[in-house]
Design a protein around this motif. Structure first.
Motif, PDB file in Angstrom:
ATOM      1  N   UNK A 133       0.850  -1.188   0.000  1.00  0.00           N
ATOM      2  CA  UNK A 133       0.000   0.000   0.000  1.00  0.00           C
ATOM      3  C   UNK A 133       0.883   1.234   0.000  1.00  0.00           C
ATOM      4  N   UNK A 134       0.444   2.283  -0.705  1.00  0.00           N
ATOM      5  CA  UNK A 134       1.229   3.512  -0.824  1.00  0.00           C
ATOM      6  C   UNK A 134       0.375   4.723  -0.507  1.00  0.00           C
ATOM      7  N   UNK A 135       1.057   5.799  -0.120  1.00  0.00           N
ATOM      8  CA  UNK A 135       0.419   7.103  -0.027  1.00  0.00           C
ATOM      9  C   UNK A 135       0.374   7.671  -1.440  1.00  0.00           C
ATOM     10  N   UNK A 136      -0.766   8.161  -1.855  1.00  0.00           N
ATOM     11  CA  UNK A 136      -0.894   8.685  -3.207  1.00  0.00           C
ATOM     12  C   UNK A 136       0.049   9.851  -3.431  1.00  0.00           C
ATOM     13  N   UNK A 137       0.601   9.927  -4.627  1.00  0.00           N
ATOM     14  CA  UNK A 137       1.493  11.023  -4.979  1.00  0.00           C
ATOM     15  C   UNK A 137       0.778  12.350  -4.771  1.00  0.00           C
ATOM     16  N   UNK A 138       1.473  13.291  -4.133  1.00  0.00           N
ATOM     17  CA  UNK A 138       0.881  14.590  -3.868  1.00  0.00           C
ATOM     18  C   UNK A 138       0.232  14.686  -2.504  1.00  0.00           C
ATOM     19  N   UNK A 139       0.087  13.541  -1.806  1.00  0.00           N
ATOM     20  CA  UNK A 139      -0.461  13.565  -0.454  1.00  0.00           C
ATOM     21  C   UNK A 139       0.655  13.863   0.522  1.00  0.00           C
ATOM     22  N   UNK A 140       0.466  14.848   1.371  1.00  0.00           N
ATOM     23  CA  UNK A 140       1.492  15.241   2.332  1.00  0.00           C
ATOM     24  C   UNK A 140       0.984  15.024   3.745  1.00  0.00           C
ATOM     25  N   UNK A 141       1.821  14.398   4.573  1.00  0.00           N
ATOM     26  CA  UNK A 141       1.483  14.254   5.976  1.00  0.00           C
ATOM     27  C   UNK A 141       1.467  15.634   6.604  1.00  0.00           C
ATOM     28  N   UNK A 142       0.471  15.895   7.426  1.00  0.00           N
ATOM     29  CA  UNK A 142       0.354  17.197   8.055  1.00  0.00           C
ATOM     30  C   UNK A 142       1.661  17.615   8.701  1.00  0.00           C
ATOM     31  N   UNK A 143       2.155  18.809   8.317  1.00  0.00           N
ATOM     32  CA  UNK A 143       3.468  19.266   8.772  1.00  0.00           C
ATOM     33  C   UNK A 143       3.505  19.433  10.280  1.00  0.00           C
TER      34      UNK A 143
END
Length: 250
Positions: free
Chosen positions: A55-65
């Motif tokens: 499973x991957x994080x979709x490209x362009x998804x950023x973890x809340x800084x």
């Protein structure tokens, strides 16, 4: 207990961007059937996508800084403090955007004369409080999720700036794929800095190792000094020795 494990798995994937089902099984010490059920539930969240074997994080998804900034905060500050000890008066320093590198200036004498080049809003806000620091901000597009500026022309940094020491961040690090990040615009800045800097420092906490993300901006062998809170064994220790990497464990 199940809900706590589920949230922990979700956060683990966000932190590492791409993980295999086998890795999750071993990390959380549960059966493969349990992992499959949890992953199927996680996939209802639009930030994630199924890939072959994992499973991957979709490209362009950023973890809340702000979350990343809080996570492992004391360890990150310790890494940054050690990095700051390498900065000397009149250095031309590049400080990368990141939740560890942002703390470096907390440990600099406010009267030390420096030139700081950065694309990090947090670094700029700290640097402007130092009395004898000249600041060069690079990047003309502000990315709110990472509090960083991106967007440079081809070889702009190589032409305009000399850099004596660069303090770099990475989304993921490995022997095989080097120093990685997942944003093409940040990639270009990092690549140019690594090409230009005389001395290259990598600040990376233990969660960053042996995972992969989209882009490699430098080889691990390009690093002069690695500062981390991770304990290494082979093949890393041999790699550090073979490539003259100064490793400092915090």
């Amino acid at each position: 207990m199940k809900e706590k494990r589920f949230e922990s798995i979700k956060q683990y994937i966000l932190d590492h961007h791409h993980v295999s089902l086998k890795e999750l099984e071993e990390e959380f010490n549960v059966s493969m059937n349990t992992i499959r059920r949890d992953v199927n539930k996680i996939l209802t969240d639009s930030r994630f996508e199924k890939v072959y074997g994992g499973i991957s994080v979709k490209e362009g998804t950023l973890v809340d800084f702000e979350y990343r900034n809080i996570e492992n905060k004391e360890e990150k500050k310790a890494i940054a403090k050690r990095a700051a000890s390498f900065i000397e008066p009149d250095d031309l320093v590049y400080i990368d955007s990141g939740t560890t590198t942002k703390y470096i200036l907390d440990y600099i004498d406010e009267d030390m004369p420096l030139i700081i080049i950065t694309n990090s809003l947090d670094v700029v806000l700290k640097a402007e409080k130092l009395r004898k620091v000249t600041i060069f901000l690079i990047g003309h597009i502000f990315k709110k999720p990472t509090r960083s500026f991106v967007g440079v022309e081809n070889d702009e940094l190589s032409v305009k700036y000399n850099i004596t020491k660069a303090f770099m961040a990475a989304t993921a690090v490995s022997i095989w794929n080097g120093l990685m990040n997942s944003d093409i615009m940040e990639y270009e800045i990092k690549r140019q800095v690594m090409d230009k800097a005389n001395m290259k420092f990598l600040l990376a906490d233990k969660t960053k190792f042996d995972h992969s993300t989209l882009l490699t901006y430098a080889n691990l062998s390009d690093v002069d000094t690695l500062i981390s809170n991770k304990s290494f064994s082979d093949p890393y220790t041999s790699y550090f020795s073979d490539h003259n990497i100064n490793f400092i464990e915090i």
